[in-house]
Design a protein around this motif. Structure first.
Motif, PDB file in Angstrom:
ATOM      1  N   MET A 151       0.955  -0.867   0.009  1.00  0.00           N
ATOM      2  CA  MET A 151       0.399  -0.160   0.185  1.00  0.00           C
ATOM      3  C   MET A 151       0.779   1.085  -0.145  1.00  0.00           C
ATOM      4  O   MET A 151       1.521   1.608   0.567  1.00  0.00           O
ATOM      5  N   MET A 152       1.493   2.079  -0.969  1.00  0.00           N
ATOM      6  CA  MET A 152       2.027   3.374  -0.894  1.00  0.00           C
ATOM      7  C   MET A 152       2.045   4.305  -0.374  1.00  0.00           C
ATOM      8  O   MET A 152       3.491   4.275   0.335  1.00  0.00           O
ATOM      9  N   GLN A 153       0.147   5.171  -0.528  1.00  0.00           N
ATOM     10  CA  GLN A 153       0.628   6.008  -0.215  1.00  0.00           C
ATOM     11  C   GLN A 153      -0.487   6.380   1.319  1.00  0.00           C
ATOM     12  O   GLN A 153      -0.611   7.617   2.069  1.00  0.00           O
ATOM     13  N   ILE A 154      -1.372   5.584   1.176  1.00  0.00           N
ATOM     14  CA  ILE A 154      -2.726   5.483   2.215  1.00  0.00           C
ATOM     15  C   ILE A 154      -2.525   6.225   3.582  1.00  0.00           C
ATOM     16  O   ILE A 154      -1.223   5.188   3.858  1.00  0.00           O
ATOM     17  N   ASN A 155      -3.670   6.859   4.064  1.00  0.00           N
ATOM     18  CA  ASN A 155      -3.335   7.352   5.584  1.00  0.00           C
ATOM     19  C   ASN A 155      -3.662   5.648   6.038  1.00  0.00           C
ATOM     20  O   ASN A 155      -5.489   5.722   6.216  1.00  0.00           O
ATOM     21  N   GLU A 156      -3.736   4.727   7.433  1.00  0.00           N
ATOM     22  CA  GLU A 156      -4.100   3.540   7.380  1.00  0.00           C
ATOM     23  C   GLU A 156      -4.903   4.201   8.449  1.00  0.00           C
ATOM     24  O   GLU A 156      -5.810   3.541   8.870  1.00  0.00           O
ATOM     25  N   THR A 157      -5.663   5.308   9.031  1.00  0.00           N
ATOM     26  CA  THR A 157      -5.941   5.405  10.474  1.00  0.00           C
ATOM     27  C   THR A 157      -7.747   5.544   9.434  1.00  0.00           C
ATOM     28  O   THR A 157      -8.263   5.132  10.022  1.00  0.00           O
ATOM     29  N   PHE A 158      -7.585   5.678   8.308  1.00  0.00           N
ATOM     30  CA  PHE A 158      -9.101   5.392   7.296  1.00  0.00           C
ATOM     31  C   PHE A 158      -9.404   4.266   7.086  1.00  0.00           C
ATOM     32  O   PHE A 158     -10.442   3.679   6.204  1.00  0.00           O
ATOM     33  N   SER A 159      -8.494   3.220   6.936  1.00  0.00           N
ATOM     34  CA  SER A 159      -8.694   1.823   6.785  1.00  0.00           C
ATOM     35  C   SER A 159      -8.561   1.060   7.461  1.00  0.00           C
ATOM     36  O   SER A 159      -7.995   0.444   8.598  1.00  0.00           O
ATOM     37  N   LYS A 160      -9.682  -0.194   6.831  1.00  0.00           N
ATOM     38  CA  LYS A 160      -9.882  -1.611   7.780  1.00  0.00           C
ATOM     39  C   LYS A 160      -9.399  -2.069   7.355  1.00  0.00           C
ATOM     40  O   LYS A 160      -9.015  -3.261   8.447  1.00  0.00           O
ATOM     41  N   GLY A 161      -8.519  -2.687   5.764  1.00  0.00           N
ATOM     42  CA  GLY A 161      -7.932  -3.415   5.669  1.00  0.00           C
ATOM     43  C   GLY A 161      -7.867  -3.479   4.671  1.00  0.00           C
ATOM     44  O   GLY A 161      -7.903  -2.144   3.938  1.00  0.00           O
ATOM     45  N   PHE A 162      -7.138  -4.297   4.008  1.00  0.00           N
ATOM     46  CA  PHE A 162      -7.168  -4.725   2.399  1.00  0.00           C
ATOM     47  C   PHE A 162      -7.552  -5.099   2.439  1.00  0.00           C
ATOM     48  O   PHE A 162      -7.610  -7.132   3.122  1.00  0.00           O
ATOM     49  N   PHE A 163      -7.671  -5.965   0.887  1.00  0.00           N
ATOM     50  CA  PHE A 163      -7.993  -7.147  -0.061  1.00  0.00           C
ATOM     51  C   PHE A 163      -7.581  -7.264  -1.373  1.00  0.00           C
ATOM     52  O   PHE A 163      -7.552  -5.929  -1.674  1.00  0.00           O
ATOM     53  N   GLN A 164      -7.978  -8.540  -1.597  1.00  0.00           N
ATOM     54  CA  GLN A 164      -7.134  -8.364  -3.359  1.00  0.00           C
ATOM     55  C   GLN A 164      -7.895  -8.331  -4.007  1.00  0.00           C
ATOM     56  O   GLN A 164      -9.199  -9.275  -3.968  1.00  0.00           O
ATOM     57  N   TRP A 165      -8.690  -8.152  -4.980  1.00  0.00           N
ATOM     58  CA  TRP A 165      -9.409  -7.914  -6.590  1.00  0.00           C
ATOM     59  C   TRP A 165      -8.400  -7.785  -6.746  1.00  0.00           C
ATOM     60  O   TRP A 165      -8.058  -6.557  -8.172  1.00  0.00           O
ATOM     61  N   LYS A 166      -8.728  -8.817  -8.141  1.00  0.00           N
ATOM     62  CA  LYS A 166      -7.717  -8.783 -10.043  1.00  0.00           C
ATOM     63  C   LYS A 166      -6.625  -8.371  -8.890  1.00  0.00           C
ATOM     64  O   LYS A 166      -5.878  -9.524  -8.197  1.00  0.00           O
ATOM     65  N   GLU A 167      -5.414  -8.120  -9.788  1.00  0.00           N
ATOM     66  CA  GLU A 167      -4.028  -8.016  -9.449  1.00  0.00           C
ATOM     67  C   GLU A 167      -3.430  -6.810  -8.398  1.00  0.00           C
ATOM     68  O   GLU A 167      -2.571  -6.161  -7.871  1.00  0.00           O
ATOM     69  N   HIS A 168      -4.765  -6.675  -7.686  1.00  0.00           N
ATOM     70  CA  HIS A 168      -4.447  -5.094  -6.882  1.00  0.00           C
ATOM     71  C   HIS A 168      -4.942  -4.979  -5.452  1.00  0.00           C
ATOM     72  O   HIS A 168      -5.640  -5.978  -5.581  1.00  0.00           O
ATOM     73  N   SER A 169      -4.090  -4.878  -4.968  1.00  0.00           N
ATOM     74  CA  SER A 169      -4.494  -4.843  -3.021  1.00  0.00           C
ATOM     75  C   SER A 169      -5.575  -2.898  -3.016  1.00  0.00           C
ATOM     76  O   SER A 169      -5.046  -2.211  -3.558  1.00  0.00           O
ATOM     77  N   VAL A 170      -6.945  -3.588  -2.287  1.00  0.00           N
ATOM     78  CA  VAL A 170      -7.557  -3.050  -2.769  1.00  0.00           C
ATOM     79  C   VAL A 170      -7.774  -2.299  -0.220  1.00  0.00           C
ATOM     80  O   VAL A 170      -8.182  -3.209   0.018  1.00  0.00           O
TER      81      VAL A 170
END
Length: 187
Positions: A151-170
């Motif tokens: 995850m390149m730049q996103i402020n992690e305080t606003f994120s519940k987490g991430f999941f894989q979608w196609k070839e991307h981390s969302v």
């Protein structure tokens, strides 16, 4: 559809609903239920993000943003007209501290174009511009991870987490926190 039903058909279903055994039936091996989350996936700069489909209202073509006099804020952009209603437009890029990246025009699909997303929760509505919209996607809650190494730049305080979608981390955005912060910073 016009045929008559079997003799005990209605009574059996009435008994089944009355005993509340449908929940037991669904929990048994006859049918598996997965905890899934439905989200709207979109891209800001180079980051793929998702927000709960419960708060997502609509995606529209980009409209003119009218600034509000004597209101300057790096998050508040102004007002935008969507289907005859004025909504407050924000910069999600600035809120999430995403850096502006010059994207090579050859890498962008000609079908991809920027849009505005309208989100609403408990009567509060916000509009923000995005670079690309994928659409609605459903994923299993078990796929949600704590933090992505890529995850390149996103402020992690606003994120519940991430999941894989196609070839991307969302990154799955926390809509509760997002609305609280917007109320404080914009109001």
């Amino acid at each position: 559809l016009e045929r008559s039903h079997e003799e005990n058909y209605r009574r059996e279903w009435t008994d089944l609903f009355a005993q509340n055994t449908i929940g037991d039936y669904l929990k048994s091996d006859n049918l598996t239920i997965k905890d899934t989350v439905t989200v709207m996936i979109f891209r800001l700069q180079q980051e793929w993000l998702a927000i709960s489909a419960e708060v997502f209202q609509q995606a529209t073509p980009t409209n003119t943003i009218h600034t509000i006099p004597h209101r300057s804020n790096n998050i508040l952009r102004g007002l935008v007209n969507i289907r005859g209603e004025l909504h407050v437009c924000i910069s999600l890029n600035n809120l999430l501290n995403l850096k502006v990246v010059d994207i090579n025009n050859q890498s962008i699909n000609p079908v991809v174009y920027s849009r505005m997303l309208l989100i609403e929760k408990t009567g509060k509505a916000w509009v923000f511009a995005v670079d690309e919209v994928y659409g609605i996607h459903r994923f299993d809650c078990g796929e949600l991870r704590n933090s992505a190494k890529n995850m390149m730049q996103i402020n992690e305080t606003f994120s519940k987490g991430f999941f894989q979608w196609k070839e991307h981390s969302v990154s799955y955005l926390d809509d509760e926190l997002l609305f609280k912060v917007l109320d404080k910073k914009v109001s």
